[in-house]
Design an enzyme around this catalytic site. Structure first.
Site, PDB file in Angstrom:
ATOM      1  N   GLU A  60       0.851  -1.199   0.000  1.00 37.22           N
ATOM      2  CA  GLU A  60       0.000   0.000   0.000  1.00 37.22           C
ATOM      3  C   GLU A  60       0.884   1.245   0.000  1.00 37.22           C
ATOM      4  O   GLU A  60       2.024   1.196   0.466  1.00 37.22           O
ATOM      5  CB  GLU A  60      -0.876  -0.029   1.270  1.00 37.22           C
ATOM      6  CG  GLU A  60      -1.779   1.186   1.422  1.00 37.22           C
ATOM      7  CD  GLU A  60      -2.852   1.009   2.493  1.00 37.22           C
ATOM      8  OE1 GLU A  60      -2.750   0.076   3.305  1.00 37.22           O
ATOM      9  OE2 GLU A  60      -3.797   1.828   2.513  1.00 37.22           O
ATOM     10  N   GLU A 208     -12.741  -2.011   2.897  1.00 37.97           N
ATOM     11  CA  GLU A 208     -13.259  -1.683   4.233  1.00 37.97           C
ATOM     12  C   GLU A 208     -14.358  -0.624   4.144  1.00 37.97           C
ATOM     13  O   GLU A 208     -14.281   0.450   4.750  1.00 37.97           O
ATOM     14  CB  GLU A 208     -12.130  -1.241   5.181  1.00 37.97           C
ATOM     15  CG  GLU A 208     -11.162  -2.378   5.461  1.00 37.97           C
ATOM     16  CD  GLU A 208     -10.197  -2.158   6.631  1.00 37.97           C
ATOM     17  OE1 GLU A 208     -10.126  -1.028   7.163  1.00 37.97           O
ATOM     18  OE2 GLU A 208      -9.539  -3.131   7.018  1.00 37.97           O
ATOM     19  N   GLU A 335      -6.446  -9.093   4.174  1.00 38.56           N
ATOM     20  CA  GLU A 335      -5.545  -8.367   5.086  1.00 38.56           C
ATOM     21  C   GLU A 335      -5.499  -9.144   6.384  1.00 38.56           C
ATOM     22  O   GLU A 335      -6.549  -9.370   7.008  1.00 38.56           O
ATOM     23  CB  GLU A 335      -6.035  -6.939   5.355  1.00 38.56           C
ATOM     24  CG  GLU A 335      -5.794  -6.000   4.199  1.00 38.56           C
ATOM     25  CD  GLU A 335      -6.157  -4.551   4.508  1.00 38.56           C
ATOM     26  OE1 GLU A 335      -6.002  -4.116   5.670  1.00 38.56           O
ATOM     27  OE2 GLU A 335      -6.600  -3.858   3.571  1.00 38.56           O
TER      28      GLU A 335
HETATM   29  O1  AHR Z   1      -2.937  -2.419   6.439  1.00 38.46           O
HETATM   30  C1  AHR Z   1      -3.210  -1.166   7.011  1.00 38.46           C
HETATM   31  C2  AHR Z   1      -4.665  -0.775   6.907  1.00 38.46           C
HETATM   32  O2  AHR Z   1      -5.450  -1.642   7.664  1.00 38.46           O
HETATM   33  C3  AHR Z   1      -5.289  -0.842   5.533  1.00 38.46           C
HETATM   34  O3  AHR Z   1      -5.044   0.298   4.787  1.00 38.46           O
HETATM   35  C4  AHR Z   1      -6.749  -0.945   5.844  1.00 38.46           C
HETATM   36  O4  AHR Z   1      -7.478  -1.618   4.853  1.00 38.46           O
HETATM   37  C5  AHR Z   1      -6.784  -1.645   7.188  1.00 38.46           C
HETATM   38  O5  AHR Z   1      -7.581  -1.004   8.095  1.00 38.46           O
END
Ligand code: AHR
Length: 531
Positions: A60, A208, A335
């Site tokens: 990210e 999310e 995630e």
């Molecule tokens: O991985 C860090 C963050 O955690 C991501 O951006 C989000 O999708 C999650 O809350």
């Protein structure tokens, strides 16, 4: 697989078992020789394929995850190939990364793809409002990501912007990536240096949605999902697997609402639902717990909390089974990993943390669970690949180290696309602390794509080793592989001592027709089972 339970027997009885074993110490059989646990593998009754995408990595625009961690630019003093740092690239090639997810996370819902194409010196500078408020010069964009994935031979997972983008913007991005036509967008891609369309393997509509992706209700998101998905058109032979944003932790309402309301029609479909779960030692977002220097109780709680993921998978996939008994829709844990307190002095928005033997053991536990539910869990992405949360790799300017989690992912490579084998653990297998109990040993077995048998074992107990009798419907007389363990619970690698914690060779042979493996305390072992 596991049951997490309040302690089922009293402290006195637990001590009684230990005392009974210790009493044997004065005879020929020592406590260490007494085999109390057996692992039974069925090779004839094969299970689901463990999709290699379970070993996916998440990158990210966050902290030093991409900028510095992967991308340094062609003019950097850090050795690089076309802007990608050489050391990280080489380490990721060794890891055989099967899948990369980009550009977020929360960042995805504020990412406008047109900011990241064209000549780099003409790209706009934007503010990363989610992660640290830093300026992103957009040097790493669509072409840089797709080229990076090609260099690694990895599949791609692009997360579209639902939160601040339109269906038109999302559809145009897919057209830019995949169209072989003479459209303006396809020609813009060509003018920017890429003639052939790329293959987009996975595409998510938002991230999310319950939180940073727009604070939506499941009903509202479900309607938006259908709206956006209808307009995502690609050539027939380049249709990505479409992923809906689901819930997190113990939530099930996202899965229920999506499964009840998204029909498969000629113009729209949903191939998978994503789910997120982060392991915090304390379980409390106000004070997560430290990455290093923790005690046994924090070790135990971290293991206890991470094992909860099995229940989340079970409850969500049970809902999916009602609507989709053929298991067409995947459940992607896209995630997962540990999330500790940021070390003092670090930018809190960068989520940089150290990674210890505890992370390695936890990674093994999660991977074994994903294997066990491989029929639905056809993808997972650890968060995140470099310098962020439970990373594979940490960098400090020109220096780089491989974390204990990296070593576990490397040890588990034979499980990518392997076929899982039923496995059961019998006998003494509990780790009790206070009023809670977890299983001490976790195991997973599979037959690899090259026809070899593999066994992964994890011992979650920080101070007790275990002897395991390996039983199978086929004769295995020796094993060879690797073990990762150390004396300290928080053993880790540093830039001064990058090889402090590394896997070591592991071999054992059957004696008198019995294959008994020593599983050290707090360890991960992956072996090939040989005739
Ligand atoms: O991985 C860090 C963050 O955690 C991501 O951006 C989000 O999708 C999650 O809350």
């Amino acid at each position: 697989m596991f049951t997490l339970s309040p302690k089922p027997f009293t402290r006195a009885l637990a001590f009684g078992v230990v005392a009974g074993v210790m009493a044997l110490g004065s005879h020929a059989v020592t406590a260490a020789d007494a085999v109390q646990t057996s692992v039974k593998i069925e090779t004839k009754n094969q299970g689901a394929v463990i999709n290699k995408a379970i070993y996916g990595q998440f990158m990210e625009h966050l902290g030093r995850g991409i900028y510095e961690g992967v991308w340094v630019g062609e003019d950097s003093k850090i050795p690089n190939t076309k802007g990608y740092r050489k050391d990280v690239l080489a380490a990721l090639k060794e890891l055989q990364v099967p899948l990369l997810r980009w550009p977020g996370g929360c960042f995805a819902d504020e990412y406008h793809w047109r900011d990241g194409i064209g000549p780099r010196d003409k790209r706009p500078a934007t503010v990363n409002t989610t992660w640290g408020g830093v300026t992103d010069d957009n040097a790493f964009g669509t072409h840089e990501f797709m080229t990076f994935a090609e260099m690694l031979g990895a599949e791609v997972y692009i997360n579209g912007n639902l939160g601040t983008g339109t269906p038109q913007e999302m559809a145009a991005w897919l057209e830019y990536l995949t169209s072989d036509s003479q459209s303006t967008l396809a020609n813009m891609r060509r003018a920017n240096g890429r003639d052939k369309p790329w293959k987009v393997d996975y595409f998510a509509i938002g991230n999310e949605a319950w939180g940073c992706g727009g604070t939506m209700t499941p009903e509202y998101y479900t309607n938006l999902y259908k709206h956006y998905a209808t307009f995502l058109k690609t050539p027939e032979d380049n249709r990505p697997i479409l992923i809906a944003s689901g819930g997190h932790t113990d939530q099930t309402e996202w899965t229920t609402t999506l499964m009840e309301n998204v029909p498969e029609t000629w113009s729209m479909r949903m191939d998978a639902i994503s789910h997120h779960y982060y392991t915090l030692p304390t379980g409390d977002w106000a004070k997560h717990g430290a990455a290093l220097g923790f005690n046994e109780s924090e070790w135990f709680d971290t293991m206890f909390n991470t094992l909860r993921i099995e229940d989340f998978i079970k409850t969500n996939t049970a809902i999916m089974d009602k609507h989709d008994p053929e298991k067409k829709v995947g459940f992607y844990v896209d995630e997962w990993g540990t999330w500790y307190d940021v070390a003092e002095g670090d930018n809190p928005g960068f989520l940089y943390q150290q990674n210890s033997l505890r992370d390695a053991v936890l990674a093994g536990l999660n991977l074994n669970i994903f294997h066990a539910y491989a029929e639905r869990v056809r993808m997972s992405n650890i968060a995140q690949m470099v310098n962020v949360l439970q990373a594979m790799i940490l960098t400090d300017k020109e220096k780089m180290l491989l974390t204990p989690t990296y070593h576990v992912f490397k040890m588990y490579i034979p499980f990518q696309d392997a076929t899982s084998l039923p496995i059961s653990i019998k006998g003494e297998n509990s780790y009790v602390l206070g009023d809670k109990e977890i299983p001490m040993v976790s195991a997973s077995a599979a037959i690899s794509t090259s026809g070899k048998y593999y066994l992964a074992l994890v011992n979650a107990h920080p101070s007790e080793s275990r002897k395991l009798a390996i039983e199978a419907d086929k004769t295995f007389s020796r094993v060879k592989g690797q073990v990762l363990t150390a004396d300290a619970m928080d053993a880790h690698n540093t830039f001064k001592q990058p090889n402090n914690l590394q896997p070591k060779a592991y071999k054992q042979k059957a004696k008198d027709g019995k294959l008994i493996l020593d599983l050290p305390a707090k360890s991960v072992v992956v072996v090939e089972l040989l005739d």
